[in-house]
Design a protein around this motif. Structure first.
Motif, short mmCIF file in Angstrom:
data_model
loop_
_atom_site.label_atom_id
_atom_site.label_comp_id
_atom_site.label_asym_id
_atom_site.label_seq_id
_atom_site.Cartn_x
_atom_site.Cartn_y
_atom_site.Cartn_z
N ILE A 178 0.85 -1.19 0.00
CA ILE A 178 0.00 0.00 0.00
C ILE A 178 0.89 1.24 0.00
N PHE A 179 1.92 1.18 0.83
CA PHE A 179 2.87 2.31 0.90
C PHE A 179 3.49 2.56 -0.47
N GLY B 4 -3.66 9.12 -1.53
CA GLY B 4 -3.43 9.06 -0.08
C GLY B 4 -4.64 8.58 0.70
N PRO B 5 -5.79 9.21 0.54
CA PRO B 5 -6.95 8.78 1.33
C PRO B 5 -7.36 7.33 1.04
N LYS C 25 -5.25 4.97 0.33
CA LYS C 25 -4.28 4.17 1.08
C LYS C 25 -4.73 4.04 2.53
N TYR C 26 -5.15 5.18 3.07
CA TYR C 26 -5.59 5.17 4.46
C TYR C 26 -6.79 4.24 4.62
N MET D 10 -5.79 0.48 4.27
CA MET D 10 -5.03 -0.01 5.42
C MET D 10 -5.93 -0.08 6.64
N PHE E 189 8.17 0.41 6.21
CA PHE E 189 8.47 1.83 6.41
C PHE E 189 8.52 2.22 7.88
N ASN F 246 3.13 8.85 1.50
CA ASN F 246 2.59 7.51 1.29
C ASN F 246 2.59 6.71 2.58
N ALA F 247 3.66 6.88 3.36
CA ALA F 247 3.74 6.17 4.64
C ALA F 247 2.71 6.73 5.61
N PHE G 28 -0.13 8.22 5.03
CA PHE G 28 -1.50 7.86 4.69
C PHE G 28 -1.75 6.37 4.94
N THR G 29 -0.74 5.55 4.67
CA THR G 29 -0.93 4.12 4.86
C THR G 29 -1.14 3.81 6.33
N GLU H 205 -6.76 16.55 4.70
CA GLU H 205 -7.49 15.44 4.08
C GLU H 205 -7.36 14.19 4.95
#
Lengths: 513, 702
Positions: free
Chosen positions: A169-170, A177-178, A180-181, A184, B175, B215-216, B218-219, B441
């Motif tokens: 996902i990273f 971004g959202p 990904k959130y 996860m 990460f 990316n990290a 948000f993940t 966001e």
């Protein structure tokens, strides 16, 4: 009988179990019965192990498909002795075989390709088959390579990596971004349900559960088709023949995630056996042989011997005409699976050697209701010469026309096909613009396999399951274990005598760290 | 390693470890015997290997090993017999270290020993990299291995670009790896500094890195490793040249000086300063902490014979001597009614460097006039005998008189002009704006605390960037949003409430001082109504604002009377920049010790102090003592002469902290009531200590 001279007599002539065919389920049964101390005779009319689970050199592969595509003439044998002999006939399993050479030159080194009959199939590192492999210790006969990455067809035929783990996902560039959130967070939510249980209704369709968690269409598609490996469009419940419930969806997710990192030298969740899936049935056969099972290849079964009133099974008559307990009546064809094999000089994704590709429903064309699954293998699993790639495709379908349409659409999305090609479909031309990045297709074969399910047993004759439409062996293994329990209700299906613990096995399961 | 819970040992394990301990003790005493007697026989060395393999933390063991190896090498050199010996001896050392690391790869001694062997010119970097590969696979976050990796890559001259790629791979793998992110920041700093190929556009590199780390975030927003890197990036984005943002006296001002008391009827048009030493303070206030302020970097030109070779002192300097405020004393001009011009040029010559390593290259001019009022000694008595009551009715809000407003504006205006304004690349502002949008966001779906903290910091950073661009015209200052974020954080993360309160205070101070209009509302004229003849002060009132610390001193350098009561102040660090301050009210705050008030010692003009109703003496342990200067700290240690105390006065010994604070203050009025520490003995002590004191807790001392 004249032919008997061709086939040496087998001693002894009495067995607890006679298994005909060395396909995966038969081999497992033979190994389990031998392990339980039963005397077992394991026969196969073919000169190789594996039957429909075999991996064969390209030419043998084609001739095997051909020979199982036509109905043989039924030979009627009359009874002679005290028993009634019931003749056996083969019902063709495959149909619509179509082989294309897409280049003016013949395929080089065609003898160096080893092709799986029931492909694509692969293992999740934590699935039941891997557990069985470790439990029975047959991993000593096999080596595996990891299928490093999976891709999903995003719009416009673009292949995007599947965000199936935290690090994927990273890494992925295909999610915002959202998203990904969200994804996860969903994985964490599922983890929470697995650990603490949930108040939610586990019987509702998984797709509704995903919708309730507010996941976007894209994320739902990723979870359903690339991680839970659903066949049918879960969004169209009226056409969907395999509605995944929340419970099974969550279990599939859990299985997938526990597969990641189970073996330190496997990169992802999925592994594939070196030299092909045929190695698996062969390994079980070796396991059976070690426990005293007697093997006779090239030994056809002519007929089943029944006692005079035709009710009790007595034995089998061997030699001559091809037959095998698997594919004969009473079977019902329940849909079909279209399978395809492509050979190319380059990978469908330059950065990946062994990989899975998923075309979820509606990704190829709007009416597509089942997903197409693709497994590309490189020479590092020993199934093709170096600098070539073997790509397997499969899709569930109702008929061969639909099946071929699905596979051709996927092949067109993945490969560049020389214009002279005899391919009869032309509705996928709109994907041509990516042609220059795609590998050139050298050789392809398409065929349709009937999906057969056996209902009940014929007296004491039991029928083993056939290769199915799935990427995994879970259903086959379940059916096989059930079958074993019917045969030997008092025996354990591979009693846990297990000599070695998992720690020890880790190293052996994988090759080339 | 990480995330694996500890298990209580079983009886068997406990027995096992006691046997092991006995064995270790035996090996240890043997080793110490060999070490002491300098025995380097084969057997002795073997014993040391056994000890170190089972306990790699034994430092003496490693030292003994080094001596033994040196001994063997020296002997070999003398004899020159077996030319293979050095190789085999050093190989044995490498093997031993590897075994020791297998047991505990966090043993400092073992890593040091390996470096030592390498310094003998043994082993190859490739071999070391292979070893590192193995160890970093076992624990990818092990900082010892990362440390050693930096050492080896330096040795092997591996390009930083390759190592950066290695951190990328490690971060892709997992990460949540603080060490990998940290190494990434180290490598990037080097590459950016070198302006290596592909790294010459700092803004582009930073915005790519922001995207990478996002990316990290948000993940997994709850994983803090990425946030730390984000914070570092933010710091890099904000890195700019330091500059003088304000001064006292301010640019273009008139300064009236008197030996004791200003004669002229006070009006709000001039700045007054009185001093017996016939000097006045010159303060330079920088945008960030700097070093290198001296007579060679700052030139001061006078019309008169003022001060040759000014000596600059840092105010509130940190350990390395960096300070935002720098002070020098300038001598009064001769007693004349003629006004004299003073011209200050800062950074005409290089040498001033900020704590982030940026040089101050933009020179800056400050000029003001100073004149000495004719002395009138008679008035002085009146001035110093009246009591400041801080009564509300004595305080008159400033009229919105344009003249007052203009003067105030000129007083608190920063010294930033279009010419000396630091260039902020538009891309930086864009990057920060983009990060703000992304954080918002993320926070819209995740309620994670570190995300809130970063958003608050981003908004503050954005303000900072914009402020220097256009003072007084920040259209989107987001103050309310930032304050709301810190408010949430105080509730969510009570363990760090002190930190959030401090950050909150900084923002409140910024909001109040950043424009003239809001600052004007805080200002007023203070006049003792009972004594109308007495001069009035301009008082700044920052009361009841929940401040836990002070900041934004650059806007307040001119302040002479300051009310900070009814806040949550625990510290007044930074206040020492207000060199003109003469009246200070700190009542009803949270000061818990006299040492917390130490910055007051640097305010030479301070006459009136109110520290009533605080918590001084309420806590048996003074936690501030270790955070600011104290007798335990070298800066004040020299003044601490316990012996003299013991001889002179038992009180002094008892009230040492009060003594150290008040002995340097020249107070006329002190209010200290309402603190746990106050008793008759202390009162008597303080009255005795401060001879100039006239009013103590509202009562006349004499």
């Amino acid at each position: 009988m004249d032919e008997t001279t061709l086939f040496p007599p087998i001693e002894p002539s009495n067995f607890d179990l006679i298994v005909v065919g060395t396909g995966l389920p038969e081999s497992i049964i033979a190994a389990a019965a031998s392990a339980a101390g039963k005397t077992v005779l394991h026969l196969d009319p073919n000169p190789f192990y594996g039957t429909h689970s075999a991996s064969l050199p390209l030419d043998d592969f084609i001739s095997f498909l051909r020979s199982h595509s036509e109905s043989p003439s039924l030979q009627v044998q009359t009874s002679d002795d005290d028993d009634v002999s019931i003749p056996l006939a083969t019902r063709p399993l495959y149909s619509n075989l179509e082989i294309n050479l897409h280049s003016s030159e013949p395929l080089e080194n065609s003898n160096k390709f080893t092709l799986d009959l029931g492909a694509p199939c692969a293992f999740l590192c934590a699935d039941a088959m891997i557990d069985l492999i470790l439990k029975t210790g047959i991993n000593q006969y096999m080596e595996f390579k990891s299928v490093d990455s999976s891709f999903v067809s995003g719009g416009a035929g673009k292949l995007e990596s599947v965000p199936d783990s935290r690090s994927a996902i990273f890494k992925t560039r295909s999610l915002l971004g959202p998203e990904k959130y969200q994804l996860m967070n969903f994985f964490k939510h599922v983890q929470g349900i697995l650990e603490n249980g949930s108040e939610e209704d586990m019987e509702i369709p998984f797709v509704d559960f995903l919708t309730k968690r507010g996941l976007s269409q894209k994320l739902k598609s990723i979870i359903l088709y690339t991680i839970a490996w659903a066949d049918y469009d879960q969004g169209k419940l009226e056409f969907c023949k395999d509605v995944i419930t929340t419970r099974s969806g969550i279990n599939r997710l859990a299985l997938y995630h526990s597969s990641i990192g189970r073996f330190s030298n496997a990169n992802g969740a999925i592994i594939y056996p070196i030299y092909g899936q045929g190695e698996l049935s062969q390994a079980f056969c070796r396991r059976a042989a070690v426990k005293g099972c007697i093997y006779v290849l090239r030994m056809p079964v002519i007929s089943v011997l029944m006692d005079k009133d035709g009710r009790t099974y007595q034995g089998v008559r061997l030699a001559s005409e091809v037959t095998n307990s698997n594919h004969k009546s009473p079977s019902n064809a329940e849909g079909k699976v279209a399978r395809g094999i492509c050979i190319a000089k380059n990978s469908v994704k330059p950065e990946a050697a062994n990989c899975l590709v998923f075309f979820p429903p509606r990704s190829l064309y709007p009416e597509q209701i089942t997903s197409v699954r693709v497994l590309q293998l490189s020479s590092n699993v020993g199934v093709c010469p170096s600098k070539t790639f073997v790509t397997y495709l499969s899709a569930v379908c109702d008929d061969s026309v639909e099946g071929k349409k699905l596979l051709n659409a996927a092949i067109n999305a993945l490969f560049h096909i020389a214009v002279s090609s005899s391919s009869e479909n032309n509705e996928i031309d709109n994907l041509r613009e990516h042609a220059e990045e795609k590998p050139c297709l050298l050789w392809s074969a398409l065929y349709i396999q009937d999906l057969t399910k056996f209902h009940g047993a014929f007296n004491s004759i039991k029928f083993t399951p056939m290769p199915d439409e799935h990427l995994h062996y879970d259903d086959i293994l379940d059916a096989t274990e059930k079958l074993f329990k019917e045969l030997f209700p008092n025996e354990d299906f591979f009693a846990t005598t297990s000599t070695s613990d998992e720690q020890h096995l880790d190293g052996n399961t994988e090759l080339d760290p | 390693m990480h995330g694996i819970p500890r298990k209580a040992p079983t009886q068997e394990e406990r027995d096992g470890s006691s046997i092991k301990a006995a064995k270790l003790r035996d090996l240890q005493s043997q080793l110490l015997h060999f070490h002491y007697n300098k025995i380097y026989t084969k057997e002795a060395i073997e014993i040391s290997a056994q000890l170190l393999e089972s306990n790699p933390e034994h430092y003496t063991g490693w030292n003994y090993r080094k001596l033994a190896v040196q001994h063997l090498l020296d002997r070999h050199q003398e004899n020159e017999v077996d030319s293979e010996l050095p190789q085999s001896v050093l190989d044995e050392e490498l093997r031993l270290v590897e075994n020791a690391l297998k047991r505990n790869f966090k043993a400092y001694g073992a890593w040091h020993h390996r470096k030592w062997v390498l310094s003998k010119g043994h082993s190859s970097p490739d071999r070391e990299l292979r070893l590192l590969g193995k160890l970093q696979k076992l624990d990818s976050r092990n900082f010892h291995a990362w440390n050693y990796r930096r050492f080896i890559t330096e040795l092997k001259k591996i390009p930083d670009e390759d190592e950066l790629q290695y951190t990328t791979d490690m971060i892709y793998d997992n990460f949540s790896n603080y060490s990998a992110w940290h190494n990434r920041s180290m490598l990037l700093s080097k590459l950016l500094e070198k302006r290596a190929k592909g790294y010459d556009k700092t803004e582009n590199v930073l915005s790519e890195e922001f995207e990478f780390v996002r990316n990290a975030l948000f993940t997994d927003p709850d994983d803090q490793s990425g946030w730390f890197y984000h914070l570092w990036l933010l710091g890099q984005t904000l890195k700019r040249e330091p500059l003088v943002i304000s001064s006292s006296p301010p640019h273009g001002s008139n300064l009236s000086l008197s030996i004791d008391n200003p004669d002229c009827q006070p009006s709000f048009s001039k700045i007054y300063h009185q001093s017996k030493e016939r000097t006045f303070p010159l303060i330079l206030y920088f945008s960030e902490a700097v070093v290198g302020v001296s007579s060679s970097t700052v030139t001061v030109e006078f019309d008169y014979d003022g001060g040759d070779g000014l000596i600059w002192h840092p105010l509130s300097a940190n350990k390395l001597g960096f300070s935002q405020a720098w002070l020098a004393y300038i001598k009064y001009p001769h007693d004349s009614l003629e006004s004299c011009h003073v011209k200050v040029t800062v950074a005409q010559f290089p040498g001033i460097i900020s704590s982030s390593g940026m040089p101050c290259s933009q020179s800056c001019f400050i000029s003001f006039t100073a004149s000495v009022c004719s002395n009138n000694q008679e008035h002085s008595k009146v001035q110093t005998t009246h009591k400041i009551s801080w009564n509300e009715e004595n305080f008159k809000a400033h009229s919105t008189h344009p003249e007052d407003a203009n003067l105030l504006a000129s007083l608190c205006k920063l010294n930033i002009t279009k010419e000396n304004m630091p260039t902020t690349p538009m891309l930086c502002i864009e990057t920060i704006s983009n990060e703000i949008a992304c954080s918002r966001e993320l926070l819209s779906s995740s309620n994670c605390k570190i995300g809130k903290l970063i958003l608050a910091r981003l908004l503050v950073a954005h303000n900072t960037l914009m402020t220097y661009g256009c003072m007084d015209s920040i259209t989107e200052a987001h103050y309310e949003e930032i304050l709301a974020l810190y408010h949430d954080l105080m509730k969510m993360d009570h363990a760090h409430i002190g930190y959030y309160e401090d950050e909150y205070s900084l923002v409140v101070m910024k909001q109040l001082t950043s424009n003239t209009e809001s600052l004007l509302k805080l200002c007023g004229n203070y006049e003792e109504l009972s004594l109308p003849s007495i001069s009035s002060y301009t008082c700044v009132r920052l009361k009841g604002l929940s401040l836990s610390r002070v900041s934004c001193m650059e806007h307040l350098l001119w302040v002479q009377m300051l009310d900070l009561s009814h806040n949550k102040l625990r510290s007044i660090e930074g206040l020492e920049a207000l060199q003109l301050l003469s009246c200070l009210k700190l009542s009803k705050n949270r000061f818990s010790s006299f040492t917390a008030l130490e910055p007051l010692k640097m305010l030479k003009s301070l006459q009136v102090l109110d520290v009533s109703y605080n918590e001084i003496g309420a806590h048996s342990i003074d936690t501030r003592r270790y955070m600011c200067s104290s007798p335990l700290n070298s800066t004040t240690g020299s003044e601490w002469q316990l012996k003299r105390f013991a001889e002179e006065d038992a009180d002094m010994k008892h009230f040492w902290d009060a003594y150290l604070l008040f002995k340097d203050l020249n107070l006329v009025q002190l209010d200290i009531v309402g603190n746990a520490v106050v008793d008759e003995r202390l009162k008597a002590f303080l009255v005795k200590l401060m001879s100039a004191l006239k009013w103590f807790d509202g009562e006349s001392c004499h």
